[in-house]
Design an enzyme around this catalytic site. Structure first.
Site, PDB file in Angstrom:
ATOM      1  CB  CYS A  66      72.291  -4.886  63.199  1.00 18.96           C
ATOM      2  SG  CYS A  66      71.940  -3.658  64.493  1.00 18.96           S
TER       3      CYS A  66
ATOM      4  N   GLY B  26      74.761  -9.076  60.496  1.00 19.78           N
ATOM      5  CA  GLY B  26      74.366 -10.414  60.049  1.00 19.78           C
ATOM      6  C   GLY B  26      73.076 -10.417  59.256  1.00 19.78           C
ATOM      7  N   PRO B  27      73.012 -11.279  58.205  1.00 18.22           N
ATOM      8  CG  PRO B  27      71.980 -12.567  56.533  1.00 18.22           C
ATOM      9  CD  PRO B  27      71.717 -11.444  57.515  1.00 18.22           C
ATOM     10  N   GLY B  28      75.010 -10.453  56.413  1.00 17.39           N
ATOM     11  CA  GLY B  28      76.125  -9.900  55.665  1.00 17.39           C
ATOM     12  C   GLY B  28      75.848  -9.390  54.273  1.00 17.39           C
ATOM     13  N   GLY B  29      74.614  -9.509  53.793  1.00 12.93           N
ATOM     14  CA  GLY B  29      74.321  -9.045  52.437  1.00 12.93           C
ATOM     15  C   GLY B  29      74.547  -7.555  52.255  1.00 12.93           C
ATOM     16  CE  LYS B  30      69.473  -4.072  54.314  1.00 20.67           C
ATOM     17  NZ  LYS B  30      68.976  -5.428  54.680  1.00 20.67           N
TER      18      LYS B  30
ATOM     19  CD  GLU C  42      75.071 -10.555  64.048  1.00 21.27           C
ATOM     20  OE1 GLU C  42      74.495 -11.150  64.989  1.00 21.27           O
ATOM     21  OE2 GLU C  42      74.504  -9.700  63.343  1.00 21.27           O
TER      22      GLU C  42
ATOM     23  CB  CYS D 152      62.833  -6.036  56.764  1.00 21.16           C
ATOM     24  SG  CYS D 152      62.036  -6.841  55.351  1.00 21.16           S
TER      25      CYS D 152
END
Length: 454
Positions: free
Chosen positions: A269, A271-275, A291, A387
């Protein structure tokens, strides 16, 4: 002699308050996010004015449900009987009266002027009457009055700006006394200092350690730095990003598991791509970032753009995998959730969710975890991340997983104190009031068998 007619002088309102009103309408009328809309609307303002707008909007969003109860008591009528635009003016007035260093007369007068300029002159009398009634008591006095009919937990939520159902859910996950619960709610109300992250292989932390910055307490890649992150070349170039330390730590734990088979990694999953960007810097083979929403997949690609290759961004739903089952050595399932762990960064979100949504999200989370396990090769690792500390989104979801061995995740963060979930010590649960991070949850699972029902 002809009668002389006198016209009412035209009202005026300062630009920061008008911008704050526009932001509130975008948030409450169009579902905008407070951080994004204030960033857009304050571009070009003097720093002092931008800071005023951000505090006024974010603070109002944070306490909105509590202010709504007070407005109804002061107006003697239901909020639904007022124009939505008028309600937002009153909410902004509450925050100025109760939480900002705005003199009482200025808060009243500016609320009336804002109503006249932004809505209509005909509502100014109503706004004047209600704001004056609001100003007759301070925030604690209003809470004392309203709290007489509330349970202790509901009153705590009123005073600290959290819906009652969220207070109960956090109390259950915290598994502690009300003093610690209040400390957690207070931490949710403190805006965090921006946390930056270097992308492994593209930048080093020394680039981000400008004046006023400091290394993150535990993350291998984090730097806490006040101010605008886009001032730094590494951020603009995509060699570093903005990411809460809690998100960094769950990746740090997931990638520290050994032994682990060799093979591609999957961000289920993305989005938005930080991980995804952090995983790509650590992945020894190929990262697949999935995504389902096209616009969010584009954000993932943007987050990964500084890497020369070694990744694939695919528009795919994790419930309907577009890859071969059992092919991934490491799968991250950072599932959609209520976001109860990120309330300090998303001030409006606490009033957008309700308890009825939890069971629907939990069903989605179980389905995604099942497919994450099915996507992973025997001996491979699945990191289930949310989260949110809500029991139904965390330990209850993992308890239904099949074909896996639960690993001791907190042991992989030995320097992080009190990192074990109080609901199950095998899992990581971070807290804003203890760790200064979002309340990230992480379970680490090793696939040992084909999961039933996959």
């Amino acid at each position: 002699m002809a009668e002389r007619r006198y016209s009412r002088p035209r009202r005026s309102i300062d630009e920061p308050r008008l911008i704050a009103f526009d932001a509130m309408r975008a948030i409450n009328g169009d579902g905008a996010y407070a951080n994004l809309v204030t960033s857009e609307l304050t571009a070009g303002l003097y720093p002092r004015d931008a800071g005023f707008v951000i505090e006024l909007v974010h603070g109002t969003c944070r306490m909105q449900g509590s202010y709504d109860r007070i407005i109804e008591a002061a107006a003697g009528r239901a909020l639904s009987s007022l124009q939505v635009e008028v309600v937002d003016v009153l909410r902004l007035g509450c925050h100025q009266l109760f939480r900002m260093r705005v003199p009482q007369h200025a808060a009243v007068a500016s609320s009336v002027d804002l109503a006249g300029v932004a809505i209509s002159e005909r509502v100014t009398g109503l706004v004047n009457a209600i704001v004056r009634k609001l100003s007759s008591k301070d925030f604690d006095q209003w809470c004392d009055q309203l709290g007489e009919t509330l349970s202790p937990r509901a009153e705590m939520g009123l005073r600290l700006g959290h819906p009652h159902w969220i207070v109960d859910a956090l109390a259950d996950a915290l598994h502690s006394d009300d003093d610690e619960l209040a400390a957690l709610l207070e931490a949710d109300n403190r805006p965090p200092v921006p946390m930056l992250v270097v992308r492994p292989g593209l930048a080093k932390r020394t680039e981000l350690l400008t004046e006023g910055a400091r290394r993150a307490p535990w993350s291998l890649w984090g730097v806490e730095r006040p101010g605008n992150p886009s001032e730094l070349p590494a951020i603009r170039q995509g060699r570093a990003g903005v990411q809460d330390e809690g998100s960094q730590l769950v990746i740090q734990a997931a990638t520290a598991v050994h032994p682990r088979p060799r093979g591609p990694w999957l961000d289920l999953c993305a989005g938005p791509g930080g991980k995804s960007a952090l995983l790509r810097g650590l992945c020894p083979t190929l990262l697949v970032a999935a995504e389902p929403q096209v616009h969010r997949a584009e954000l993932v690609a943007r987050a990964l753009r500084a890497y020369p290759g070694g990744y694939q961004v695919v528009v795919a739903d994790g419930r309907e995998p577009a890859w071969v089952a059992g092919s991934m050595a490491l799968t991250l399932a950072d599932v959609p959730c209520t976001g109860l762990g990120a309330l300090r960064r998303r001030p409006e979100s606490r009033w957008r969710r309700d308890s009825s949504q939890v069971s629907e999200l939990a069903a989605l989370q179980r389905e995604l975890l099942t497919n994450a396990i099915a996507s992973t090769m025997p001996g491979g690792i699945v990191a289930y991340v949310t989260c949110s500390p809500h029991r139904a989104e965390t330990v209850d979801v993992v308890a239904q997983a099949n074909g896996v061995e639960v690993l001791d995740a907190p042991a992989l963060l030995p320097d992080v104190p009190a990192a074990a979930s109080r609901l199950d010590p095998r899992f990581i649960q971070l807290w804003p009031h203890i760790h200064g991070t979002d309340a990230m949850f992480c379970a680490l699972l090793r696939r040992i068998d084909a999961p039933r029902g996959a």
